[in-house]
Design a protein around this motif. Structure first.
Motif, PDB file in Angstrom:
ATOM      1  N   ILE A   1       0.850  -1.061  -0.078  1.00  0.00           N
ATOM      2  CA  ILE A   1       0.054  -0.067  -0.147  1.00  0.00           C
ATOM      3  C   ILE A   1       1.036   1.327   0.054  1.00  0.00           C
ATOM      4  CG2 ILE A   1      -1.858   1.248   1.361  1.00  0.00           C
ATOM      5  CD1 ILE A   1      -2.736  -1.523   2.449  1.00  0.00           C
ATOM      6  N   GLY A   2       1.988   1.218   0.795  1.00  0.00           N
ATOM      7  CA  GLY A   2       2.813   2.335   0.683  1.00  0.00           C
ATOM      8  C   GLY A   2       3.528   2.616  -0.511  1.00  0.00           C
ATOM      9  N   GLY A   3       3.748   1.534  -1.266  1.00  0.00           N
ATOM     10  CA  GLY A   3       4.050   1.922  -2.842  1.00  0.00           C
ATOM     11  C   GLY A   3       3.126   2.155  -3.747  1.00  0.00           C
ATOM     12  N   LEU A   4       1.887   1.634  -3.385  1.00  0.00           N
ATOM     13  CA  LEU A   4       0.810   2.209  -4.334  1.00  0.00           C
ATOM     14  C   LEU A   4       0.149   3.837  -4.155  1.00  0.00           C
ATOM     15  CD1 LEU A   4      -1.770  -0.673  -3.933  1.00  0.00           C
ATOM     16  CD2 LEU A   4      -0.362  -0.036  -6.109  1.00  0.00           C
ATOM     17  N   ILE A   5       0.601   4.257  -2.824  1.00  0.00           N
ATOM     18  CA  ILE A   5       0.135   5.524  -2.893  1.00  0.00           C
ATOM     19  C   ILE A   5       1.327   6.643  -2.920  1.00  0.00           C
ATOM     20  CG2 ILE A   5      -1.601   5.232  -1.364  1.00  0.00           C
ATOM     21  CD1 ILE A   5      -0.022   5.649   1.004  1.00  0.00           C
TER      22      ILE A   5
ATOM     23  N   VAL B   1      -4.548   0.975   7.274  1.00  0.00           N
ATOM     24  CA  VAL B   1      -5.090  -0.043   6.235  1.00  0.00           C
ATOM     25  C   VAL B   1      -4.444  -1.244   6.328  1.00  0.00           C
ATOM     26  CG1 VAL B   1      -5.448  -0.372   3.736  1.00  0.00           C
ATOM     27  CG2 VAL B   1      -5.640   1.858   4.598  1.00  0.00           C
ATOM     28  N   ALA B   2      -3.225  -1.521   6.346  1.00  0.00           N
ATOM     29  CA  ALA B   2      -2.449  -2.868   6.302  1.00  0.00           C
ATOM     30  C   ALA B   2      -3.085  -3.634   7.861  1.00  0.00           C
ATOM     31  CB  ALA B   2      -1.107  -3.004   6.358  1.00  0.00           C
ATOM     32  N   GLY B   3      -3.314  -2.866   8.971  1.00  0.00           N
ATOM     33  CA  GLY B   3      -3.579  -3.387  10.132  1.00  0.00           C
ATOM     34  C   GLY B   3      -4.976  -3.721  10.106  1.00  0.00           C
ATOM     35  N   SER B   4      -5.806  -3.044   9.246  1.00  0.00           N
ATOM     36  CA  SER B   4      -7.220  -3.396   9.233  1.00  0.00           C
ATOM     37  C   SER B   4      -7.418  -4.805   8.394  1.00  0.00           C
ATOM     38  CB  SER B   4      -8.055  -2.281   8.607  1.00  0.00           C
ATOM     39  OG  SER B   4      -8.036  -0.912   9.415  1.00  0.00           O
TER      40      SER B   4
ATOM     41  N   GLY C   1       9.133   6.016   2.790  1.00  0.00           N
ATOM     42  CA  GLY C   1       9.301   6.058   4.181  1.00  0.00           C
ATOM     43  C   GLY C   1       8.011   5.519   4.953  1.00  0.00           C
ATOM     44  N   ASN C   2       7.875   5.794   6.048  1.00  0.00           N
ATOM     45  CA  ASN C   2       6.569   5.394   6.910  1.00  0.00           C
ATOM     46  C   ASN C   2       5.364   6.176   6.705  1.00  0.00           C
ATOM     47  OD1 ASN C   2       5.302   3.496   8.885  1.00  0.00           O
ATOM     48  ND2 ASN C   2       5.474   5.730  10.462  1.00  0.00           N
ATOM     49  N   SER C   3       4.160   5.451   6.327  1.00  0.00           N
ATOM     50  CA  SER C   3       3.136   6.035   6.026  1.00  0.00           C
ATOM     51  C   SER C   3       2.017   5.274   7.036  1.00  0.00           C
ATOM     52  CB  SER C   3       2.702   5.410   4.659  1.00  0.00           C
ATOM     53  OG  SER C   3       1.501   5.821   4.349  1.00  0.00           O
ATOM     54  N   HIS C   4       1.277   6.317   7.744  1.00  0.00           N
ATOM     55  CA  HIS C   4       0.130   6.277   8.621  1.00  0.00           C
ATOM     56  C   HIS C   4      -1.003   5.583   7.982  1.00  0.00           C
ATOM     57  CE1 HIS C   4       2.771   7.943  11.860  1.00  0.00           C
ATOM     58  NE2 HIS C   4       2.626   9.107  11.401  1.00  0.00           N
ATOM     59  N   VAL C   5      -1.135   5.960   6.736  1.00  0.00           N
ATOM     60  CA  VAL C   5      -2.337   5.485   5.888  1.00  0.00           C
ATOM     61  C   VAL C   5      -2.071   4.081   5.685  1.00  0.00           C
ATOM     62  CG1 VAL C   5      -3.561   5.665   3.737  1.00  0.00           C
ATOM     63  CG2 VAL C   5      -2.974   7.747   4.923  1.00  0.00           C
TER      64      VAL C   5
END
Length: 322
Positions: free
Chosen positions: A122-126, A138-141, A130-134
């Motif tokens: 998801i970090g790559g898609l957006i 989403v990954a945790g969900s 570095g670190n992305s809270h989004v």
């Protein structure tokens, strides 16, 4: 095994300060660890997380009871533990721990493997560097959906065995009785509620953990103290925020007879909306926060244990592949 990198100090690299009381630097966390590594590390972390603090979890379940037996009304966690042991036996706070261990291993293996994979994807898609809270949220969900699919039946059995005067002699007796009297669907009666609770819980949990890591461990090294502190803070914040949903989940799992009878509900309670309404009918707004102290006390060390053990085994297994 020596975890410290010899001869280096935390201040010697990139000007990053050590945590209080720590002078040595730990080796960097591994990049690109395999999914199997994440699964093995996650399984060990999950089992330890759920078992080390299990007696407090038993207290939490009882303290969330909406219409508790007079003999099972407690003022605090320690008082509850003492009374449970004194009046019901030494092993009472551990009733149901076997089903929890059976569920926690595979559930957390999938949970951490999914989280690590989706966080990166998801970090790559957006296009976030570095670190992305989004991405973390989403990954945790998404990881929670897999985790709860495995863990929900274990939660039903566990919580029924934890209740005061539980009629079940063993894990197998509980499983057979529920299957015979309520059907297989009873094991997933609270699944939607569990997701409704755990998705925000895990989103808050992962975002808080990763944010705290940014503050305490910006170089993302294997740094036990930072993992313990970050895990404890993340667990406390997420637990306090989602206690009302946990109370509803406990009601759906236990089908507390005295509580349901008091509001003239016959049969079995199902559905998140019904659970929310019933909790309010019986306990008012305060009912949603029953057991909040025990929940926070349980989650702080549990998540600290989970993250510190997970990060250690991820580091250990990756390091020893070479």
């Amino acid at each position: 095994m020596e975890l410290r990198s010899p001869g280096l100090s935390m201040e010697a690299r990139d000007g990053v300060p050590a945590l209080p009381g720590e002078a040595d630097e730990y080796e960097s966390l591994p990049e690109g660890a395999s999914p199997l590594t994440h699964m093995m590390a996650g399984a060990v972390a999950g089992i330890l997380e759920h078992t080390v603090m299990y007696p407090v979890d038993s207290v939490k379940t009882r303290m969330q009871s909406l219409q508790p037996d007079p003999k099972a009304q407690y003022r605090g966690v320690m008082e509850a533990l003492k009374r449970m042991i004194r009046s019901e036996g030494l092993m009472t706070p551990l009733r149901g721990i076997n089903v929890t261990m059976l569920g926690a291993g595979p559930a957390h293996a999938m949970y951490f493997a999914c989280y690590e994979k989706m966080k990166t994807t998801i970090g790559g898609l957006i296009n976030h560097v570095g670190n992305s809270h989004v991405a973390n949220g989403v990954a945790g969900s998404l990881a929670t959906v897999l985790h709860d699919a495995v863990m929900n039946p274990a939660e039903v059995v566990k919580q029924r065995m934890q209740m005061y005067n539980s009629p079940y002699r063993s894990m197998l007796h509980c499983i057979r009785t529920i299957s015979r009297t309520e059907g297989a669907g009873a094991f997933y009666r609270s699944y939607s509620t569990q997701l409704f609770m755990n998705i925000p819980f895990q989103a808050i949990h992962f975002i808080t953990y990763e944010f705290t890591q940014e503050q305490l461990n910006p170089q993302r090294q294997y740094h036990p103290s930072s993992h313990i502190v970050s895990g404890a803070i993340a667990g406390a914040v997420a637990a306090a925020a989602t206690t009302p949903l946990d109370v509803c989940k406990t009601l759906l799992n236990t089908q507390e007879n005295m509580a349901l009878s008091s509001v003239n509900i016959s049969g079995h309670l199902s559905g998140m909306a019904n659970a929310i309404r019933t909790v309010y009918q019986i306990g008012g707004v305060a009912g949603y926060f029953k057991g909040v102290q025990a929940r926070v006390i349980y989650q702080m060390p549990s998540t600290a244990i989970a993250w510190s053990v997970y990060e250690f085994f991820k580091y250990f297994l990756s390091r020893n592949r070479h």
